[in-house]
Scaffold this motif. Structure first.
Motif: not given
Length: 216
Positions: A51-63
């Motif tokens: 869920f942490i990774h999914a949140t980061l992905s959704a918010l664009g932080i992973s990019l």
């Protein structure tokens, strides 16, 4: 709302879930160390990290993390060192069990650590895994309907991954405990710790070597 996308995601995430990796090794190691409950708690920690990774992905932080080389490099180094640390812990357990193998006669005396330990190990292993961050950054947007809420859909998709991974990894934990009780428990436990520890250390070293090789 996104039935076709969901079916495609279900196939992709199922294949990812059953593919052996760090999560598999960690669940098996901890199940061998502390029993079925420890294996399931490890899986819970791992799956909460999704869920942490999914949140980061959704918010664009992973990019942003991938585009910021020093931040992503720091994440990879942290993940590599953590894998090595876990592996060395398994190897120490293998050596310790080898010295005390004759003393382990009671199958009931299994837990040697608090349940907070496997939970923390599972969560950190997942959160510090750069491959998981990259996977979620690259995969989740492919199955998100642009007409809906990206955050809500990402949470739903992570929830599906959570359920599948929990079922699979708890099944692995059960198998480890089941086979451990078939007359060769102490030696199988020692072998599992030794093999798992060696693989974790090797994976950590490989990740660190790849990062060092890519550094300018």
């Amino acid at each position: 709302m996104f039935s076709d996308l969901f079916l495609a995601y279900l196939v992709a995430i199922s294949l990812l879930t059953i593919t052996p990796g760090v999560d598999t090794l960690l669940v098996m190691r901890n199940a061998g160390r502390g029993g079925f409950q420890d294996g399931c708690v490890t899986s819970l920690g791992i799956c909460c990290g999704l869920f942490i990774h999914a949140t980061l992905s959704a918010l664009g932080i992973s990019l942003l993390l991938v585009q910021t080389s020093w931040a992503f490099s720091a994440l990879k180094w942290a993940g590599a060192l953590y894998l090595i640390w876990l592996g060395l812990g398994s190897l120490r357990q293998a050596i310790k069990r080898g010295n005390t193998i004759r003393k382990q006669t009671s199958p009931g005396a299994r837990r040697t650590v608090s349940l907070q330990v496997p939970l923390r190990e599972g969560l950190l292993s997942n959160v510090l895994n750069p491959k998981t961050a990259l996977f979620y950054m690259a995969l989740l947007p492919q199955f998100v309907n642009p007409e809906g809420s990206a955050f809500q859909q990402s949470m739903v998709l992570a929830g599906v991954h959570f359920l599948l991974a929990m079922l699979w990894q708890c099944g692995l934990a059960w198998a480890v405990v089941r086979f451990r009780g078939v007359g060769v428990n102490a030696r199988v436990k020692r072998l599992l710790n030794g093999v798992t520890g060696s693989f974790l250390v090797a994976m950590g070293i490989r990740l660190a070597a790849n990062e060092a090789g890519s550094a300018p």
